[in-house]
Design a protein around this motif. Structure first.
Motif, PDB file in Angstrom:
ATOM      1  N   SER A  61       8.190  -5.183  -4.800  1.00 13.39           N
ATOM      2  CA  SER A  61       8.259  -3.737  -5.688  1.00 13.39           C
ATOM      3  C   SER A  61       9.339  -3.765  -6.379  1.00 13.39           C
ATOM      4  CB  SER A  61       7.990  -2.460  -4.648  1.00 13.39           C
ATOM      5  OG  SER A  61       9.048  -2.354  -4.082  1.00 13.39           O
ATOM      6  N   THR A 105       6.461  -3.997 -11.524  1.00 17.59           N
ATOM      7  CA  THR A 105       5.157  -3.260 -11.300  1.00 17.59           C
ATOM      8  C   THR A 105       3.718  -4.186 -12.105  1.00 17.59           C
ATOM      9  OG1 THR A 105       5.434  -1.953 -13.030  1.00 17.59           O
ATOM     10  CG2 THR A 105       5.741  -1.127 -10.926  1.00 17.59           C
ATOM     11  N   ARG A 110      -3.701  -4.370  -8.817  1.00 13.09           N
ATOM     12  CA  ARG A 110      -2.721  -3.822  -7.893  1.00 13.09           C
ATOM     13  C   ARG A 110      -2.139  -4.905  -6.814  1.00 13.09           C
ATOM     14  NH1 ARG A 110      -5.484   1.054  -4.742  1.00 13.09           N
ATOM     15  NH2 ARG A 110      -6.619  -0.517  -3.700  1.00 13.09           N
ATOM     16  N   ILE A 155      -0.856  -4.311  -2.925  1.00 13.83           N
ATOM     17  CA  ILE A 155      -0.764  -3.428  -1.842  1.00 13.83           C
ATOM     18  C   ILE A 155       0.213  -3.912  -0.855  1.00 13.83           C
ATOM     19  CG2 ILE A 155      -2.152  -2.085  -0.208  1.00 13.83           C
ATOM     20  CD1 ILE A 155      -4.327  -2.082  -2.200  1.00 13.83           C
ATOM     21  N   LYS A 175       0.530   0.139   0.866  1.00 14.66           N
ATOM     22  CA  LYS A 175       1.042   0.986  -0.195  1.00 14.66           C
ATOM     23  C   LYS A 175       1.050   0.335  -1.465  1.00 14.66           C
ATOM     24  CE  LYS A 175       4.319   3.537   2.351  1.00 14.66           C
ATOM     25  NZ  LYS A 175       4.550   2.894   3.721  1.00 14.66           N
ATOM     26  N   SER A 176       0.349   0.951  -2.477  1.00 13.33           N
ATOM     27  CA  SER A 176       0.180   0.193  -3.626  1.00 13.33           C
ATOM     28  C   SER A 176       1.439   0.354  -4.717  1.00 13.33           C
ATOM     29  CB  SER A 176      -0.887   1.018  -4.294  1.00 13.33           C
ATOM     30  OG  SER A 176      -1.223   0.505  -5.638  1.00 13.33           O
ATOM     31  N   GLU A 227       2.181   2.653  -7.682  1.00 12.59           N
ATOM     32  CA  GLU A 227       1.789   4.141  -7.426  1.00 12.59           C
ATOM     33  C   GLU A 227       3.272   4.756  -6.694  1.00 12.59           C
ATOM     34  OE1 GLU A 227      -2.142   4.386  -5.885  1.00 12.59           O
ATOM     35  OE2 GLU A 227      -2.511   3.136  -7.605  1.00 12.59           O
TER      36      GLU A 227
END
Ligand code: ATP
Ligand code: MG
Length: 231
Positions: free
Chosen positions: A55, A58, A63, A65, A69-70, A73
């Motif tokens: 993270s 992006t 996606r 995950i 958690k994505s 987002e």
């Protein structure tokens, strides 16, 4: 249950008036406790993929995950929390803090966590023991060799016993003896604490330890194979 799921992931970097596609429709899942690695030529997208899983970056499409958690987002605060609590990083370029000594560089990762001073000291000393650097705790990074800096970075990534360790070329500056020592330490943490390790590497020594090897080429997954340990 998969701790990391990558779905139809595309990463485009703006270059001049257009863009460069560094990852092109990547689909991969990693279960908890895997000891896996990305290999492939320079520029194939290994670091880009680790950065997205961590993270720090992006996706452009699709996606990633991580622990349900994505990453695209998450708010800034949520992604910082995910990294601080659950992800350890070993960067290609160490990222040590130059004004801090070895001990302080490792301790730094724990300062955001609720922990007593004595617990913290114990954890820092244990991590430095893993990498064989307890005799250099007062040295600043500019007094260390490249391999020693790399070992500080490894201790820093593992001190909080994260769920996931992302290791970008962690042995690039280590000799064969230190590489094997570090890899054995990581494998032990993987087996005893079920920490998931994902590597990006060109190093045959690292590949021997991996349970799974994902080969990237031009931002695509070329192959994804289980690896029989040949230690
Ligand atoms: N911020 C950026 N802007 C533009 N292009 C980028 C950016 N970051 C990476 N790239 C490009 O994306 C591609 C993938 O880069 P990446 O760093 O993921 O490769 P790698 O597989 O880690 O290579 P190496 O083995 O050399 O570390 C490269 O062609 C690189 O030039
Ligand atoms: Mg790289």
């Amino acid at each position: 249950m998969d701790i990391i799921k990558i779905e139809n992931l595309v990463k485009n970097f703006p270059v001049g008036k257009g863009f460069f596609t560094a990852l092109n429709d990547v689909n991969l899942n990693f279960g908890k406790g895997e000891f896996a690695g990305f290999v492939g030529p320079s520029g194939s997208g290994k670091t880009t993929l680790l950065n997205i899983i961590g993270s720090l970056d992006t996706p452009s499409e699709g996606r990633a995950i991580v622990m349900d958690k994505s990453v695209s987002e998450l708010t800034h605060k949520q992604s910082a929390k995910l990294r601080n609590e659950h992800i350890g990083f070993i960067f290609q370029t160490y990222n040590l803090l130059p004004v801090y000594n070895v001990y302080e560089n490792v301790e730094f990762s724990l300062l955001l966590q609720k922990m007593s001073g004595s617990e913290r000291k114990k954890a820092v000393m244990q991590a430095l023991e893993w990498v064989g650097l307890t005799d250099k705790i007062k040295s600043k990074p500019n007094m260390l060799s490249g391999g020693e800096c790399q070992r500080v970075a490894i201790a820093r990534s593992m001190v909080k016993k994260p769920q996931i360790v992302l290791a970008d070329e962690p042995t690039a500056n280590l000799d064969s003896k230190n590489s094997h020592h570090i890899l054995q330490t990581m494998k032990k943490l993987n087996e005893e604490l079920n920490v998931t390790f994902l590597f990006a590497t060109h190093d045959e020594k690292v590949m021997k330890y991996l349970n799974r090897i994902v080969t990237l080429e031009d931002g695509k997954v070329l192959s994804d194979k289980q690896n029989n340990l040949k230690l």
